[in-house]
Structure formats: C-alpha cells, structure tokens
Design a protein around this motif. Structure first.
Motif, PDB file in Angstrom:
ATOM      1  N   ALA A  41       0.861  -1.218  -0.048  1.00 44.93           N
ATOM      2  CA  ALA A  41       0.034   0.050   0.056  1.00 44.93           C
ATOM      3  C   ALA A  41       0.844   1.187  -0.150  1.00 44.93           C
ATOM      4  N   LEU A  42       2.302   1.014   0.489  1.00 48.60           N
ATOM      5  CA  LEU A  42       3.092   2.037   0.477  1.00 48.60           C
ATOM      6  C   LEU A  42       4.161   1.930  -0.646  1.00 48.60           C
ATOM      7  N   ALA A  43       4.461   3.356  -1.120  1.00 39.96           N
ATOM      8  CA  ALA A  43       5.441   3.174  -2.354  1.00 39.96           C
ATOM      9  C   ALA A  43       6.941   2.936  -1.955  1.00 39.96           C
ATOM     10  N   THR A  44       7.141   3.126  -0.913  1.00 38.23           N
ATOM     11  CA  THR A  44       8.764   2.781  -0.539  1.00 38.23           C
ATOM     12  C   THR A  44       9.096   1.279  -0.400  1.00 38.23           C
ATOM     13  N   PRO A  45       8.408   0.306  -0.258  1.00 39.80           N
ATOM     14  CA  PRO A  45       8.869  -1.150  -0.664  1.00 39.80           C
ATOM     15  C   PRO A  45       9.283  -1.497  -2.003  1.00 39.80           C
ATOM     16  N   ALA A  65      -8.523   5.335 -12.346  1.00 35.14           N
ATOM     17  CA  ALA A  65      -8.942   5.552 -10.963  1.00 35.14           C
ATOM     18  C   ALA A  65      -7.777   5.948 -10.303  1.00 35.14           C
ATOM     19  N   THR A  66      -6.783   5.519 -10.563  1.00 35.60           N
ATOM     20  CA  THR A  66      -5.554   5.980  -9.587  1.00 35.60           C
ATOM     21  C   THR A  66      -5.362   7.592  -9.530  1.00 35.60           C
ATOM     22  N   HIS A  67      -5.220   8.062  -8.113  1.00 31.09           N
ATOM     23  CA  HIS A  67      -5.011   9.568  -7.941  1.00 31.09           C
ATOM     24  C   HIS A  67      -3.549   9.767  -8.462  1.00 31.09           C
ATOM     25  N   PRO A  68      -3.848  10.845  -9.482  1.00 28.66           N
ATOM     26  CA  PRO A  68      -2.459  11.208 -10.305  1.00 28.66           C
ATOM     27  C   PRO A  68      -1.253  11.485  -9.062  1.00 28.66           C
ATOM     28  N   MET A  69      -1.438  11.964  -7.951  1.00 27.93           N
ATOM     29  CA  MET A  69      -0.559  12.261  -6.877  1.00 27.93           C
ATOM     30  C   MET A  69       0.171  10.995  -6.379  1.00 27.93           C
ATOM     31  N   LYS A  70      -0.413   9.863  -6.499  1.00 29.85           N
ATOM     32  CA  LYS A  70       0.215   8.581  -6.075  1.00 29.85           C
ATOM     33  C   LYS A  70       1.149   8.054  -7.201  1.00 29.85           C
ATOM     34  N   VAL A  71       0.734   8.371  -8.397  1.00 23.76           N
ATOM     35  CA  VAL A  71       1.837   8.203  -9.660  1.00 23.76           C
ATOM     36  C   VAL A  71       3.048   9.274  -9.509  1.00 23.76           C
ATOM     37  N   PHE A  72       2.814  10.648  -9.087  1.00 25.39           N
ATOM     38  CA  PHE A  72       3.646  11.335  -9.100  1.00 25.39           C
ATOM     39  C   PHE A  72       4.684  11.107  -7.918  1.00 25.39           C
ATOM     40  N   GLN A  73       4.024  10.695  -6.771  1.00 22.52           N
ATOM     41  CA  GLN A  73       5.126  10.448  -5.464  1.00 22.52           C
ATOM     42  C   GLN A  73       5.887   9.196  -5.879  1.00 22.52           C
ATOM     43  N   PHE A  74       5.351   8.345  -6.330  1.00 16.08           N
ATOM     44  CA  PHE A  74       6.390   7.067  -6.837  1.00 16.08           C
ATOM     45  C   PHE A  74       7.294   7.729  -7.647  1.00 16.08           C
ATOM     46  N   GLU A  75       7.031   8.470  -8.840  1.00 17.46           N
ATOM     47  CA  GLU A  75       7.940   8.883  -9.771  1.00 17.46           C
ATOM     48  C   GLU A  75       9.168   9.702  -8.957  1.00 17.46           C
ATOM     49  N   GLN A  76       8.530  10.619  -8.025  1.00 15.36           N
ATOM     50  CA  GLN A  76       9.745  11.283  -7.598  1.00 15.36           C
ATOM     51  C   GLN A  76      10.647  10.619  -6.517  1.00 15.36           C
ATOM     52  N   MET A  77       9.971   9.515  -5.800  1.00 15.69           N
ATOM     53  CA  MET A  77      10.694   8.834  -4.968  1.00 15.69           C
ATOM     54  C   MET A  77      12.005   8.076  -5.581  1.00 15.69           C
ATOM     55  N   LEU A  78      11.531   7.380  -6.758  1.00 11.61           N
ATOM     56  CA  LEU A  78      12.383   6.565  -7.726  1.00 11.61           C
ATOM     57  C   LEU A  78      13.366   7.441  -8.257  1.00 11.61           C
ATOM     58  N   LYS A  79      13.117   8.687  -8.685  1.00  6.02           N
ATOM     59  CA  LYS A  79      14.102   9.602  -9.308  1.00  6.02           C
ATOM     60  C   LYS A  79      14.999  10.114  -8.163  1.00  6.02           C
TER      61      LYS A  79
END
Length: 99
Positions: A41-45, A65-79
């Motif tokens: 449920a969390l992006a970190t793992p 249906a996925t909130h855009p901020m959820k995708v943005f959060q993953f992208e920023q953490m990965l980058k």
C-alpha cells in the motif's frame, strides 16, 4: 573461420541486447503499488525493489481511477534514488481489476 566467429559474436550481442532493455513494469492501482512479487500500500517497498533490480527503464502502468499524486509520489521517490528512464501507460478498468 573468422567470419563465423564474428557472426556468432554479433548474434550473441544482439540477443543480449534484446533482454537488456526490457523495462521493469510497476503497477499502480488506487490501493497498491506492485513490482514483481512485491506489493504494498506504500510506495517505499516497491521503490526499494526497483532500486535493487537497477533497471535502465521502468514502465509505470496505472489505472484511470488512480489518483495522479500517487503516481507522482512514486516517480519522485524513484528519481531521488535511481537514475532511470521512465515511461507511463494508462490501463482501463478491466486491467485494474486483475492487479
């Protein structure tokens, strides 16, 4: 004889290139992030797993249906942790139910 060796070497390099550039697929649904067998449920793992794999390309698959901020959060953490080429694709609701 040299021609056969060069041909074999070229074929090996071409074959290796086909597998080397296959992107790692990350699925982002409204309730979870997933890469391979890691689902959270969390992006970190999921970011940790992608960084462990060290791919050169990542394909982010997400649902309408996925909130855009959820995708943005993953992208920023990965980058922030790994330099990688990103691409995105949007799937319909049928693709989201299978995740």
């Amino acid at each position: 004889m040299k021609f056969i060796r060069w041909s074999a070497a070229f074929a090996l390099l071409a074959l290796a290139g086909c597998f080397a550039f296959k992107p790692v697929e990350v699925r982002i649904t409204p309730s979870a992030y997933q890469v391979g067998e890691v689902k959270s449920a969390l992006a970190t793992p999921v970011v940790d797993e992608v960084v462990r794999i060290k791919p050169s390309k990542v394909l982010i698959v997400f649902c309408k249906a996925t909130h855009p901020m959820k995708v943005f959060q993953f992208e920023q953490m990965l980058k922030a942790r790994h330099h990688v080429e990103l691409s995105w694709t949007l799937v319909d609701e049928e693709g989201c139910r299978s995740a």
